[in-house]
Motif scaffolding. Structure first.
Motif, PDB file in Angstrom:
ATOM      1  N   ASP A 171       0.814  -1.212   0.000  1.00 21.73           N
ATOM      2  CA  ASP A 171       0.000   0.000   0.000  1.00 21.73           C
ATOM      3  C   ASP A 171       0.851   1.266   0.000  1.00 21.73           C
ATOM      4  OD1 ASP A 171      -2.462  -1.391   0.052  1.00 21.73           O
ATOM      5  OD2 ASP A 171      -2.215  -1.713   2.211  1.00 21.73           O
ATOM      6  N   HIS A 172       2.156   1.114  -0.209  1.00 18.11           N
ATOM      7  CA  HIS A 172       3.138   2.195  -0.228  1.00 18.11           C
ATOM      8  C   HIS A 172       3.331   2.821   1.160  1.00 18.11           C
ATOM      9  CE1 HIS A 172       5.930   4.265  -2.799  1.00 18.11           C
ATOM     10  NE2 HIS A 172       5.622   5.416  -2.249  1.00 18.11           N
ATOM     11  N   LEU A 173       2.971   2.078   2.202  1.00 17.87           N
ATOM     12  CA  LEU A 173       3.219   2.535   3.569  1.00 17.87           C
ATOM     13  C   LEU A 173       4.688   2.302   3.907  1.00 17.87           C
ATOM     14  CD1 LEU A 173       0.058   1.157   5.392  1.00 17.87           C
ATOM     15  CD2 LEU A 173       0.515   3.520   4.713  1.00 17.87           C
ATOM     16  N   PHE A 174       5.292   3.273   4.538  1.00 18.23           N
ATOM     17  CA  PHE A 174       6.693   3.201   4.927  1.00 18.23           C
ATOM     18  C   PHE A 174       6.862   2.151   6.027  1.00 18.23           C
ATOM     19  CE2 PHE A 174      10.146   4.873   7.710  1.00 18.23           C
ATOM     20  CZ  PHE A 174      11.197   4.753   6.814  1.00 18.23           C
ATOM     21  N   VAL A 175       7.729   1.164   5.793  1.00 18.82           N
ATOM     22  CA  VAL A 175       7.946   0.107   6.788  1.00 18.82           C
ATOM     23  C   VAL A 175       9.364   0.116   7.354  1.00 18.82           C
ATOM     24  CG1 VAL A 175       6.107  -1.405   5.957  1.00 18.82           C
ATOM     25  CG2 VAL A 175       8.419  -1.654   5.029  1.00 18.82           C
ATOM     26  N   GLY A 176      10.273   0.890   6.739  1.00 18.59           N
ATOM     27  CA  GLY A 176      11.639   0.964   7.245  1.00 18.59           C
ATOM     28  C   GLY A 176      12.622   1.294   6.136  1.00 18.59           C
ATOM     29  N   ILE A 177      13.889   1.033   6.424  1.00 20.21           N
ATOM     30  CA  ILE A 177      14.946   1.311   5.449  1.00 20.21           C
ATOM     31  C   ILE A 177      15.925   0.150   5.395  1.00 20.21           C
ATOM     32  CG2 ILE A 177      14.824   3.821   5.780  1.00 20.21           C
ATOM     33  CD1 ILE A 177      17.496   3.555   7.400  1.00 20.21           C
ATOM     34  N   ILE A 178      16.675   0.135   4.327  1.00 21.60           N
ATOM     35  CA  ILE A 178      17.852  -0.723   4.235  1.00 21.60           C
ATOM     36  C   ILE A 178      19.028   0.217   4.049  1.00 21.60           C
ATOM     37  CG2 ILE A 178      19.037  -2.540   2.964  1.00 21.60           C
ATOM     38  CD1 ILE A 178      16.282  -3.583   2.185  1.00 21.60           C
ATOM     39  N   ARG A 179      19.994   0.106   4.940  1.00 23.47           N
ATOM     40  CA  ARG A 179      21.144   1.005   4.899  1.00 23.47           C
ATOM     41  C   ARG A 179      22.131   0.581   3.816  1.00 23.47           C
ATOM     42  NH1 ARG A 179      22.147   0.320  11.229  1.00 23.47           N
ATOM     43  NH2 ARG A 179      22.092  -1.786  10.422  1.00 23.47           N
ATOM     44  N   ARG A 180      22.772   1.568   3.221  1.00 24.04           N
ATOM     45  CA  ARG A 180      23.782   1.291   2.200  1.00 24.04           C
ATOM     46  C   ARG A 180      24.860   0.366   2.749  1.00 24.04           C
ATOM     47  NH1 ARG A 180      26.132   6.080  -1.127  1.00 24.04           N
ATOM     48  NH2 ARG A 180      26.011   7.057   0.886  1.00 24.04           N
ATOM     49  N   LYS A 181      25.235   0.585   3.986  1.00 23.69           N
ATOM     50  CA  LYS A 181      26.255  -0.246   4.629  1.00 23.69           C
ATOM     51  C   LYS A 181      25.868  -1.726   4.592  1.00 23.69           C
ATOM     52  CE  LYS A 181      28.002  -1.168   9.207  1.00 23.69           C
ATOM     53  NZ  LYS A 181      27.682  -1.081  10.600  1.00 23.69           N
ATOM     54  N   ASP A 182      24.617  -2.032   4.864  1.00 27.55           N
ATOM     55  CA  ASP A 182      24.158  -3.423   4.869  1.00 27.55           C
ATOM     56  C   ASP A 182      24.151  -4.020   3.466  1.00 27.55           C
ATOM     57  OD1 ASP A 182      23.802  -3.315   7.642  1.00 27.55           O
ATOM     58  OD2 ASP A 182      21.736  -2.604   7.434  1.00 27.55           O
ATOM     59  N   ILE A 183      23.814  -3.204   2.484  1.00 26.80           N
ATOM     60  CA  ILE A 183      23.830  -3.663   1.096  1.00 26.80           C
ATOM     61  C   ILE A 183      25.258  -3.985   0.660  1.00 26.80           C
ATOM     62  CG2 ILE A 183      23.360  -3.014  -1.303  1.00 26.80           C
ATOM     63  CD1 ILE A 183      21.074  -1.210  -0.109  1.00 26.80           C
ATOM     64  N   ILE A 184      26.179  -3.085   0.969  1.00 25.33           N
ATOM     65  CA  ILE A 184      27.586  -3.304   0.602  1.00 25.33           C
ATOM     66  C   ILE A 184      28.138  -4.536   1.301  1.00 25.33           C
ATOM     67  CG2 ILE A 184      29.918  -2.346   0.793  1.00 25.33           C
ATOM     68  CD1 ILE A 184      28.604   0.439   0.330  1.00 25.33           C
ATOM     69  N   GLU A 185      27.833  -4.691   2.586  1.00 22.05           N
ATOM     70  CA  GLU A 185      28.309  -5.866   3.323  1.00 22.05           C
ATOM     71  C   GLU A 185      27.769  -7.160   2.727  1.00 22.05           C
ATOM     72  OE1 GLU A 185      27.309  -5.156   7.425  1.00 22.05           O
ATOM     73  OE2 GLU A 185      28.995  -3.775   7.695  1.00 22.05           O
ATOM     74  N   TYR A 186      26.508  -7.149   2.313  1.00 21.31           N
ATOM     75  CA  TYR A 186      25.904  -8.324   1.676  1.00 21.31           C
ATOM     76  C   TYR A 186      26.690  -8.707   0.426  1.00 21.31           C
ATOM     77  CZ  TYR A 186      22.682 -10.960  -1.274  1.00 21.31           C
ATOM     78  OH  TYR A 186      22.119 -11.894  -2.106  1.00 21.31           O
ATOM     79  N   TYR A 187      26.968  -7.733  -0.420  1.00 17.36           N
ATOM     80  CA  TYR A 187      27.693  -8.026  -1.646  1.00 17.36           C
ATOM     81  C   TYR A 187      29.142  -8.397  -1.384  1.00 17.36           C
ATOM     82  CZ  TYR A 187      23.829  -7.059  -4.697  1.00 17.36           C
ATOM     83  OH  TYR A 187      22.631  -7.136  -5.354  1.00 17.36           O
ATOM     84  N   MET A 188      29.763  -7.806  -0.395  1.00 18.28           N
ATOM     85  CA  MET A 188      31.141  -8.160  -0.057  1.00 18.28           C
ATOM     86  C   MET A 188      31.226  -9.621   0.405  1.00 18.28           C
ATOM     87  SD  MET A 188      33.138  -5.695  -0.766  1.00 18.28           S
ATOM     88  CE  MET A 188      34.618  -6.220   0.072  1.00 18.28           C
ATOM     89  N   ARG A 189      30.265 -10.045   1.213  1.00 20.00           N
ATOM     90  CA  ARG A 189      30.247 -11.451   1.661  1.00 20.00           C
ATOM     91  C   ARG A 189      30.066 -12.391   0.486  1.00 20.00           C
ATOM     92  NH1 ARG A 189      26.883  -9.459   5.712  1.00 20.00           N
ATOM     93  NH2 ARG A 189      25.068 -10.276   4.627  1.00 20.00           N
ATOM     94  N   ASN A 190      29.221 -12.024  -0.456  1.00 20.13           N
ATOM     95  CA  ASN A 190      28.926 -12.902  -1.581  1.00 20.13           C
ATOM     96  C   ASN A 190      30.031 -12.897  -2.627  1.00 20.13           C
ATOM     97  OD1 ASN A 190      26.342 -14.157  -1.007  1.00 20.13           O
ATOM     98  ND2 ASN A 190      25.624 -12.063  -0.891  1.00 20.13           N
ATOM     99  N   ILE A 191      30.778 -11.821  -2.710  1.00 19.16           N
ATOM    100  CA  ILE A 191      31.898 -11.785  -3.659  1.00 19.16           C
ATOM    101  C   ILE A 191      33.054 -12.629  -3.140  1.00 19.16           C
ATOM    102  CG2 ILE A 191      33.726 -10.272  -4.562  1.00 19.16           C
ATOM    103  CD1 ILE A 191      31.601  -8.079  -4.802  1.00 19.16           C
ATOM    104  N   THR A 192      33.251 -12.618  -1.847  1.00 19.68           N
ATOM    105  CA  THR A 192      34.395 -13.334  -1.275  1.00 19.68           C
ATOM    106  C   THR A 192      34.107 -14.795  -0.986  1.00 19.68           C
ATOM    107  OG1 THR A 192      33.801 -12.588   0.945  1.00 19.68           O
ATOM    108  CG2 THR A 192      35.403 -11.257  -0.272  1.00 19.68           C
ATOM    109  N   ASP A 193      32.851 -15.197  -1.085  1.00 18.76           N
ATOM    110  CA  ASP A 193      32.499 -16.619  -0.841  1.00 18.76           C
ATOM    111  C   ASP A 193      32.827 -17.493  -2.031  1.00 18.76           C
ATOM    112  OD1 ASP A 193      31.664 -16.080   1.663  1.00 18.76           O
ATOM    113  OD2 ASP A 193      29.509 -16.072   1.183  1.00 18.76           O
TER     114      ASP A 193
END
Length: 134
Positions: A112-134
């Motif tokens: 319904d386009h209601l604001f439920v929160g955020i995803i921080r850039r830091k968490d996105i970068i960490e996710y990709y860093m873990r997956n690149i190094t695995d």
């Protein structure tokens, strides 16, 4: 992977309403050491992002505006210079990388386009860093 697992929920995020004053926004930014805040309307829908720069440009371009009278200007009347794109709660992390390049955080909304929160850039970068190094 779904974004919901990286969600910083609304009750843990500092945000402002579109009816908040410029002074209230400045106080929120200062209190949390943020450079930008999500804006929600009176119905809880995400409507944009307010940045420090938006406040500075408003101060510069509004004759007679001072720290003493900035409580008379609503956030909805401040020109926004950035637009943080929101994503659905059902989005996947693969949708986040391009957004994270340009945004400190990615606002997350429900169906319904209601604001439920955020995803921080830091968490996105960490996710990709873990997956690149695995």
């Amino acid at each position: 992977m779904k974004t919901a697992s990286f969600l910083l929920p609304k009750d843990k995020v500092s945000f402002i309403t579109s009816t908040s004053s410029m002074k209230e926004a400045l106080e929120q930014l200062e209190q949390h050491y943020y450079t930008a805040l999500p804006i929600v309307d009176e119905n809880g829908k995400y409507v944009g992002t307010l940045s420090e720069g938006d406040l500075l440009w408003t101060m510069k371009n509004t004759p007679g505006l001072t720290f003493d009278n900035m409580d008379h200007i609503q956030v909805s009347n401040i020109e926004k210079h950035i637009r943080n794109e929101s994503v659905s709660l059902h989005a996947h992390m693969e949708d986040m990388l391009a957004l994270a390049a340009d945004q400190n955080f990615v606002p997350v909304v429900d169906d319904d386009h209601l604001f439920v929160g955020i995803i921080r850039r830091k968490d996105i970068i960490e996710y990709y860093m873990r997956n690149i190094t695995d």
